[in-house]
Design an enzyme around this catalytic site. Structure first.
Site, PDB file in Angstrom:
ATOM      1  N   ASP A   8      24.608 -19.760 -44.555  1.00 53.74           N
ATOM      2  CA  ASP A   8      24.496 -20.057 -45.905  1.00 53.74           C
ATOM      3  C   ASP A   8      24.762 -19.120 -46.792  1.00 53.74           C
ATOM      4  O   ASP A   8      25.291 -19.074 -47.862  1.00 53.74           O
ATOM      5  CB  ASP A   8      22.752 -20.515 -46.167  1.00 53.74           C
ATOM      6  CG  ASP A   8      22.705 -21.825 -45.678  1.00 53.74           C
ATOM      7  OD1 ASP A   8      23.517 -22.508 -44.950  1.00 53.74           O
ATOM      8  OD2 ASP A   8      21.410 -22.280 -45.945  1.00 53.74           O
TER       9      ASP A   8
HETATM   10  O1  CEZ Z   1      18.513 -21.684 -44.056  1.00 50.01           O
HETATM   11  C1  CEZ Z   1      19.198 -21.837 -42.821  1.00 50.01           C
HETATM   12  C2  CEZ Z   1      19.940 -23.052 -43.048  1.00 50.01           C
HETATM   13  O2  CEZ Z   1      18.829 -24.181 -43.114  1.00 50.01           O
HETATM   14  O3  CEZ Z   1      20.087 -20.792 -42.362  1.00 50.01           O
HETATM   15  C3  CEZ Z   1      21.005 -20.840 -41.344  1.00 50.01           C
HETATM   16  C4  CEZ Z   1      21.627 -22.346 -41.624  1.00 50.01           C
HETATM   17  O4  CEZ Z   1      22.672 -22.435 -40.659  1.00 50.01           O
HETATM   18  C5  CEZ Z   1      20.764 -23.330 -41.824  1.00 50.01           C
HETATM   19  O5  CEZ Z   1      21.662 -24.427 -42.055  1.00 50.01           O
HETATM   20  C6  CEZ Z   1      21.772 -19.568 -41.578  1.00 50.01           C
HETATM   21  O6  CEZ Z   1      22.273 -19.305 -42.618  1.00 50.01           O
HETATM   22  O7  CEZ Z   1      19.375 -17.798 -47.607  1.00 50.01           O
HETATM   23  C7  CEZ Z   1      19.493 -19.013 -46.986  1.00 50.01           C
HETATM   24  O8  CEZ Z   1      19.984 -19.622 -47.784  1.00 50.01           O
HETATM   25  C8  CEZ Z   1      19.010 -19.123 -45.688  1.00 50.01           C
HETATM   26  O9  CEZ Z   1      20.131 -19.631 -45.156  1.00 50.01           O
HETATM   27  C9  CEZ Z   1      17.618 -19.845 -45.551  1.00 50.01           C
HETATM   28  O10 CEZ Z   1      17.625 -20.568 -46.509  1.00 50.01           O
HETATM   29  C10 CEZ Z   1      17.748 -20.346 -44.139  1.00 50.01           C
HETATM   30  C11 CEZ Z   1      16.092 -20.614 -43.847  1.00 50.01           C
HETATM   31  O11 CEZ Z   1      15.636 -19.359 -43.630  1.00 50.01           O
HETATM   32  C12 CEZ Z   1      15.616 -21.741 -43.293  1.00 50.01           C
HETATM   33  O12 CEZ Z   1      15.508 -21.083 -41.842  1.00 50.01           O
END
Ligand code: CEZ
Length: 795
Positions: free
Chosen positions: A481
């Site tokens: 993300d």
């Molecule tokens: O969110 C996760 C996402 O729900 O992180 C993963 C992604 O594949 C998942 O779909 C890797 O990026 O900063 C952010 O936006 C992060 O991406 C977090 O929100 C993260 C959370 O820590 C939940 O685990």
């Protein structure tokens, strides 16, 4: 981490692994567990701090509403307890004024004994101070928003005691519009109310049914109460509240646009060995009628017992498809009870969101395929009905009427199609349900197309989203993300996604080939090879694969980078996609070993970034060693694990797998601070930069890791994977295990599996009911039958 050299830690499994008991409130101060049902979630830590959320239908709170709601509703690693949301009970000795609290906070007196006992369906503390034993326990009903609390106080001091007990449930700052609290004898408890603010008129009509009341209802009428937090605290603070320390009796106050709290006082006389028991209900409600209904439904010993029974029933599907006995009893407890429970939580509650990220939804339901395949199937079809006409999958899947894509789901990510064949492969292997491919799905434009046709479109979409080099555009993110600025100008590409696309295409090509779709199989196999070739041409960096190429044409995740030099995901997916031949595989495994492997697990990248890199994005702003910036990000480590089993690296796989689970070594437990009752989304990395915090758990239980880890246990470590109409039997035990056993439930049959290393055996030898299987494939499996499987492995 071998059992021989470990020191027993502050926690241990009991009841055949179904309970975990931590016997110190301070050794692992953030250690936590969670309880949930389809409508709510409650996270509790060992000292009594707690946060809850419920669906109405968007996530909401009934205590301690944060002013700013983040995408993920909590980050428990952070000291949320600074605002003391929790569930507590003060105990005052009426003779000498001595004070303590259970479980531990807010008084924080060192108890004579302490146990935080975490069950699959409840949590309870047993705390002893000054010869008084307090047991505080909580469970949830299966489908209502309510916490059911039991308080039991026992006099073990051997003399008569006169005590005051003060259950204390802070409600906290709830709204800048309107908040209050008062004791309501007619309703049987403290009723706090607030008003969820709105500005747009249309919002009012969505909000007017909200549950803006928070109630603490009692079974037994208290002697006194207080509903205003600051009046209770006074100058002494929560540690030594004036209302307890300076006065005999709570003042019966109310909160009038003041921060509310729910505090009751019970005076009790206890003979030696005397016991008093109380029940409470803490919940949100819409109006007084609902409060009365909650009380009538739940507040009795019989109702509590009935709720517990109903919840156990709910958890039946969380048992999973595998029971194991190995040389590692902690792994057994975790794999037999806790991991499937976590997988089930994801699959049955959808992380309590109305618009799960598409990749999360598909991976969570991949896990559900091993627990309750019908739910996984329905989820897959539900997701596919939201496919766009061009074949793309949206960023999130809307689950309820009126839901919208919010927060991260408004940011364009390019990987969502990849997870369709990933899900399908696991689902088809587990169930053999090929009818799914012919199921017709109507999308939002009203067009009907079957699953196979929709998969073709999704795969062609991935093939179309390539630049001139043949690599996948990343837009503002892929699986990662926060990797949001590699390609926001429209040119940057993702090496990981190119490999993931290759893997997805190859999986789908394989499924097509097995179902008589030769032309499509050839098309997609060729597409996979093109991706792999492009990766080998543009992003093989000599010893490992780079992570991507920015908008400005700069390759990153390569050896010239001082920070973010190597990323784990491209290495894992190059092994899955077949991009890495044997020579490359040897090199990249060595690079991962040298740069990313630690005793806490395998880091997602290294070295962590120490400041913003504008052509990578906000990932680089995260604290070094936290989350995607170089933590042991277990979701990524689980991909690696899966790829290691895929290429038969049993020992590396074992080390990767076992590092996800804390303990039993004392120092390991303490450093991670994680109870082995769920796998957290990350352990801190950056062991070179910040050794003090390395290994520390994020305490976050929302993670795609759970599904992948479960899959790896079943199909990798134990090698019991469905294939066509049968079951492939090819365990990959670590070389130091002499034997292991498993009970595998598979398509309605049960297989009792004995695996043993046998001297003189040159290659694995599989027998089923005494019959030798030349190739390890049990060709048909009949529902209702029991099979005795024996696997002899080389010693
Ligand atoms: O969110 C996760 C996402 O729900 O992180 C993963 C992604 O594949 C998942 O779909 C890797 O990026 O900063 C952010 O936006 C992060 O991406 C977090 O929100 C993260 C959370 O820590 C939940 O685990």
């Amino acid at each position: 981490m071998s059992a021989a050299v470990t020191m027993p830690g502050p926690c241990r499994f009991e009841e055949g692994g179904r309970r975990l008991v931590l016997d110190s409130p301070t050794a692992m101060p953030n250690a936590s567990t969670f309880l949930w049902n389809r409508r709510m979630l409650l996270q509790l830590n060992c000292r009594g701090y707690a946060t809850a959320q419920f669906m109405q239908p968007e996530p909401a709170k009934y205590a301690h509403a944060p002013v700013l709601e983040a995408k993920t509703f909590m980050q428990p690693e952070q000291p949320y307890y600074a605002h003391h949301p929790g569930r507590f009970c003060y105990v005052r000795d009426e003779e000498n004024g001595a004070l303590f609290s259970a479980p531990y906070a807010p008084v924080n007196r060192t108890p004579e004994s302490f146990a935080f006992s975490v069950g699959l369906a409840d949590a309870r503390w047993t705390v002893r101070c000054d010869g008084i034993e307090v047991e505080l326990g909580v469970s949830l009903p299966p489908d209502e928003v309510a916490e059911l609390w039991t308080l039991r106080v026992r006099n073990v001091s051997g003399r008569r005691r006169r005590l005051s007990l003060y259950p204390y449930f802070p409600v906290g700052y709830m709204s800048w519009m309107n908040q209050s609290g008062a004791y309501r004898p007619d309703l049987g408890g403290i009723v706090c109310s607030s008003v969820t603010p709105y500005q747009k008129v249309a919002d009012w009509f969505r909000q007017r049914e909200f549950k803006d009341l928070t109630v603490l209802l009692h079974e037994r009428v208290p002697d006194a109460w207080e509903a205003q937090q600051s009046a209770f605290e006074g100058a002494g603070g929560l540690h030594a509240p004036d209302a307890i320390v300076l006065r005999e009796t709570l003042a019966g106050g109310d909160a009038l646009y003041e921060t509310p709290a729910a505090i009751l006082q019970y005076r009790v006389f206890l003979e030696p060995d005397g016991v008093e028991e109380f029940r409470f209900l803490f919940a949100p409600a819409h109006d007084e009628a609902e409060v009365a209904a909650l009380r009538a439904r739940h507040l009795s010993a019989q109702a509590f017992a009935a709720a517990a029974e109903a919840y156990d029933e709910y958890l039946q599907d969380a048992r999973g498809c595998l029971r194991i006995t190995t040389p590692d009893p902690w792994l057994d407890a975790f794999a037999n009870h806790w991991l499937p429970r976590q997988v089930f939580y994801h699959g049955d509650s959808n992380r309590l969101t109305t618009d799960p990220q598409t990749r999360n939804f598909l991976q969570d339901h991949m896990g559900m395929a091993y627990l309750r395949p019908a739910t996984a199937r329905a989820a897959f079809l539900h997701a596919l009905a939201q496919q766009e006409p061009g074949g793309a999958m949206p960023d999130g899947i809307l689950l309820v009427e009126g839901a919208e894509l919010k927060y991260i789901n408004q940011v364009p990510h390019t990987d969502h199609c990849v997870w369709l064949p990933v899900f399908l492969q696991a689902y088809l292997d587990e169930t053999g349900d090929a009818s799914l491919l012919r199921e017709v799905v109507r999308d939002r434009t009203g067009e009907d197309a079957d699953v196979a046709t929709r998969l073709d479109r999704a795969m062609r979409w991935l093939l179309a989203q390539r630049d001139g080099r043949g690599l996948s555009w990343i837009a503002q993110g892929d699986w990662c993300d926060p990797m949001n600025m590699v390609g926001w100008k429209g040119r940057g590409v993702s090496g990981w996604l190119s490999l993931a696309s290759a893997h997805a295409l190859r999986l789908w090509a394989g499924i097509c080939a097995r179902h008589g779709r030769e032309a499509e199989a050839a098309e997609f196999e060729a597409g996979a090879q093109a991706f792999n070739a492009a990766m080998n041409r543009h992003l093989w960096d000599g010893d490992w694969y780079g992570r991507g190429i920015t908008d400005d044409g700069v390759a990153f995740g390569v050896h010239v980078d001082g920070e973010g030099r190597i990323y784990l995901n491209p290495q894992s997916w190059a092994m899955l996609s077949g991009a890495a031949d044997e020579a490359k595989r040897t090199r990249l495994l060595a690079a991962v070993d040298a740069q990313l492997v630690s005793r806490w697990g395998v880091a997602m990248l290294d070295p962590p970034y120490t400041g913003m890199r504008e052509d990578v994005g906000r990932l680089t702003q995260k604290f070094p060693g936290s989350a995607e910036n170089g933590a042991v990000y277990n979701h990524a480590a689980a991909f690696y694990l899966h790829s290691l089993y895929h290429v038969g690296e049993a020992d590396r796989a074992w080390r990767t797998l076992r590092a996800m689970l804390a303990g039993p070594d004392a120092q390991d437990c303490v450093q991670r601070g994680q109870l082995p009752v769920f796998v957290p989304n990350y352990y801190r990395g950056a062991w070179r930069l910040h050794p003090r915090t390395a290994g520390r758990s994020s305490q976050l239980f929302n993670t795609g890791t759970a599904a992948w880890l479960y899959r790896c246990l079943v199909e990798g470590l134990f090698g019991l994977r469905g294939e066509g109409d049968g079951l492939r039997i090819a365990p990959q035990l670590p070389s130091h295990w002499p034997r292991a056993q498993a009970l595998r439930r598979f398509r309605g049959a049960e297989l009792e599996v004995e695996i043993e290393r046998v001297a003189g055996v040159a290659a694995p030898r599989v027998t089923v009911d005494g019959q030798l299987l030349e190739d390890g494939l049990l060709r048909t499996v009949e529902a209702g039958r029991r099979y005795a499987v024996r696997v002899d492995l080389p010693a």
